[in-house]
Design a protein around this motif. Structure first.
Motif, PDB file in Angstrom:
ATOM      1  N   ALA A   1      -0.479  10.362   6.033  1.00 46.93           N
ATOM      2  CA  ALA A   1      -0.455   9.486   4.853  1.00 46.93           C
ATOM      3  C   ALA A   1       0.405   8.247   5.050  1.00 46.93           C
ATOM      4  N   TRP A   2       0.768   7.921   6.274  1.00 49.62           N
ATOM      5  CA  TRP A   2       1.658   6.786   6.522  1.00 49.62           C
ATOM      6  C   TRP A   2       0.913   5.452   6.431  1.00 49.62           C
ATOM      7  N   SER A   3       1.697   4.403   6.256  1.00 47.11           N
ATOM      8  CA  SER A   3       1.150   3.047   6.232  1.00 47.11           C
ATOM      9  C   SER A   3       2.232   2.058   6.616  1.00 47.11           C
ATOM     10  N   ASN A   4       1.824   0.929   7.177  1.00 44.52           N
ATOM     11  CA  ASN A   4       2.782  -0.147   7.469  1.00 44.52           C
ATOM     12  C   ASN A   4       2.911  -1.146   6.328  1.00 44.52           C
ATOM     13  N   VAL A   5       2.143  -0.980   5.278  1.00 48.34           N
ATOM     14  CA  VAL A   5       2.144  -1.910   4.145  1.00 48.34           C
ATOM     15  C   VAL A   5       3.447  -1.801   3.353  1.00 48.34           C
ATOM     16  N   ASP A   6       3.969  -2.917   2.901  1.00 52.40           N
ATOM     17  CA  ASP A   6       5.253  -2.882   2.195  1.00 52.40           C
ATOM     18  C   ASP A   6       5.148  -2.197   0.845  1.00 52.40           C
ATOM     19  N   GLY A   7       4.077  -2.422   0.103  1.00 54.05           N
ATOM     20  CA  GLY A   7       3.972  -1.897  -1.249  1.00 54.05           C
ATOM     21  C   GLY A   7       3.316  -0.543  -1.349  1.00 54.05           C
ATOM     22  N   TYR A   8       3.087   0.116  -0.226  1.00 51.73           N
ATOM     23  CA  TYR A   8       2.438   1.424  -0.232  1.00 51.73           C
ATOM     24  C   TYR A   8       3.324   2.455  -0.931  1.00 51.73           C
ATOM     25  N   ASP A   9       2.712   3.331  -1.710  1.00 54.39           N
ATOM     26  CA  ASP A   9       3.444   4.307  -2.516  1.00 54.39           C
ATOM     27  C   ASP A   9       3.792   5.527  -1.668  1.00 54.39           C
ATOM     28  N   ARG A  10       5.017   5.560  -1.165  1.00 56.16           N
ATOM     29  CA  ARG A  10       5.429   6.574  -0.209  1.00 56.16           C
ATOM     30  C   ARG A  10       6.125   7.768  -0.867  1.00 56.16           C
TER      31      ARG A  10
END
Length: 461
Positions: free
Chosen positions: A142-151
């Motif tokens: 579920a990872w992402s490099n996007v800044d606004g991704y809901d982690r």
């Protein structure tokens, strides 16, 4: 075990996602959320599966409305592969068997286990519960490099100095000195980008990075952790004294700046090693290695959401290289592999070298010192991508090269205007070395230690 629910397509779609999809359908080519520069930490960008079939050069490989998310790293969204369904990157859809085995590497993980346990022990019960998952949890993918991704997980910026330092101590054991410096500098330039764009953006800060843990730190049982935020995603699996640190995404915009009096320049080793390799090739080899397509704005194929990517080998093959050229190819791989701690980097490089004859080097773009280009190293056991992209929010007035003055300015797009730098990374800008994305993966089920975990469960349980 921990009661966390996996990400689902429904949970990943925010109001902004649907707004952007509508905008894209109406002809808007670029919006901030689509390119990973959302200002709202609650925004979640969907990702595109376009890269899994190979988006054309110069076309966006991710973003709402594009069908889900892959190579551009917009966030897994609807294309997220569940852990149980993960087979990894393959050349033709078929996993190559018997590449990985459970064995002793001779490189102790005792210090790593102690550092991880110390960090977890320092957390409150609520914090610890928020960041712990089963060893085979879908949170891995579920990872992402996007800044606004809901982690998920614990956010570094929300921790006390003492707790945060324990987190950095864990990274210090897991990574090499270069790896820790690279990670910290990416975080600092994320803050620089936010400050240069007016500040007050929670996602564009040093603190907007998250830890999650899969399983329980142990010297004998499988476990791992994930550290991610804007332009950083480190997946770290541990089984005994074996370690897998893939997929690992690292990037930055800008790649050079002065932050709190410290001059920071990123991705010079990746850039110079790649150039040294391409410049060593003969005319006949270049005909195989270099694509007829120029590099586009977003060429990365194996970003977030591309865990089961099918990617054919392209380029010049290792068996066709001279001894000197093979050393240069290994030197490129060493830069990326070298961000893990030194002992395990040696173990991985031995594995990479074993398959050097079947390793391909592929290039798109020009080969000048300041050129914006894309390259890929691809073998049965390693996949590396380097991708120079268009600036999204950063404008460096004097030069597009990272060697330019670190005092250059960055400015924010206003409510009524577009961002400096010539576009949002969706085809409207000119790629430069001031915005670079990189990734390293272990194909054929090696990512996240999936194959090792399967072997462990089959043989030991």
């Amino acid at each position: 075990m921990h009661g966390h629910r996996p990400h689902t397509p429904a949970s990943e779609r925010s109001r902004r996602w649907f707004m952007n999809k509508a905008l894209l359908a109406g002809g808007v080519a670029a919006v901030a959320t689509m390119t990973g520069c959302s200002n709202d930490s609650s925004d979640t960008a969907s990702s595109s599966s376009a890269a899994q079939s190979g988006a054309p050069s110069g076309m966006p490989s991710g973003g709402p409305g594009a069908g889900g998310g892959g190579g551009g790293g917009m966030g897994p969204g609807v294309s997220q592969v569940k852990y149980k369904d993960l087979k990894g990157v393959t050349a033709d859809g078929k996993v190559v068997d018997d590449l990985f085995t459970i064995h002793s590497t001779g490189v102790s993980t005792d210090g790593l286990v102690k550092a991880a346990q110390a960090f977890l022990d320092g957390l409150s019960a609520k914090e610890r519960k928020s960041c712990t998952f089963d060893v085979d949890a879908d949170e891995w993918t579920a990872w992402s490099n996007v800044d606004g991704y809901d982690r998920k997980g614990v956010r570094m910026g929300d921790l006390t100095d003492k707790k945060r330092n324990l987190g950095y101590a864990l990274l210090g054991v897991a990574l090499s000195a270069d790896g820790l410096t690279q990670t910290r500098n990416i975080m600092k330039l994320n803050q620089f980008l936010g400050d240069s764009n007016g500040g007050n953006q929670k996602t564009l800060t040093e603190g907007h990075y998250f830890f999650t843990f899969m399983g329980t730190p142990s010297t004998t049982k499988p476990w791992g952790f994930q550290y991610e935020g804007h332009h950083v995603a480190i997946n770290y699996f541990v089984l005994g004294d074996q370690v897998v640190m893939t997929p690992t995404f690292m990037g930055s915009e800008p790649t050079t700046a002065t932050y709190k009096g410290e001059k920071i320049t990123l991705f010079r080793p990746e850039t110079t090693a790649g150039l040294a390799m391409i410049r060593s090739l003969t005319k006949a080899q270049l005909a195989k290695a270099v694509s007829s397509q120029g590099n586009g704005n977003e060429d990365m194929k194996a970003g977030a959401g591309s865990d089961n990517l099918k990617l054919a080998y392209e380029g010049v093959r290792g068996s066709e290289l001279t001894a000197a050229q093979r050393k240069k190819l290994l030197a490129v791989a060493q830069v990326y592999v070298g961000y893990i701690n030194e002992g395990h980097a040696e173990v991985k490089m031995t594995e990479v070298e074993k398959h050097l004859d079947d390793t391909y080097f592929y290039w798109m773009g020009e080969t000048k010192d300041t050129s914006a280009f894309y390259y890929r190293i691809h073998s049965p056991v390693v996949l590396i991508e380097y991708d120079a992209q268009a600036p999204l929010f950063y404008h460096e007035a004097s030069s597009a090269s990272p060697s330019a003055s670190a005092s250059a300015s960055a400015s924010a797009s206003s409510n009524g205007g577009g961002p400096p730098g010539g576009g949002m990374g969706m085809g409207g800008g000119t790629p430069s070395q001031e915005h670079i994305h990189t990734i390293i993966r272990t194909p054929n089920g090696g990512d996240y230690g999936v194959d090792l975990l399967k072997l462990h469960l089959e043989n030991d349980h």
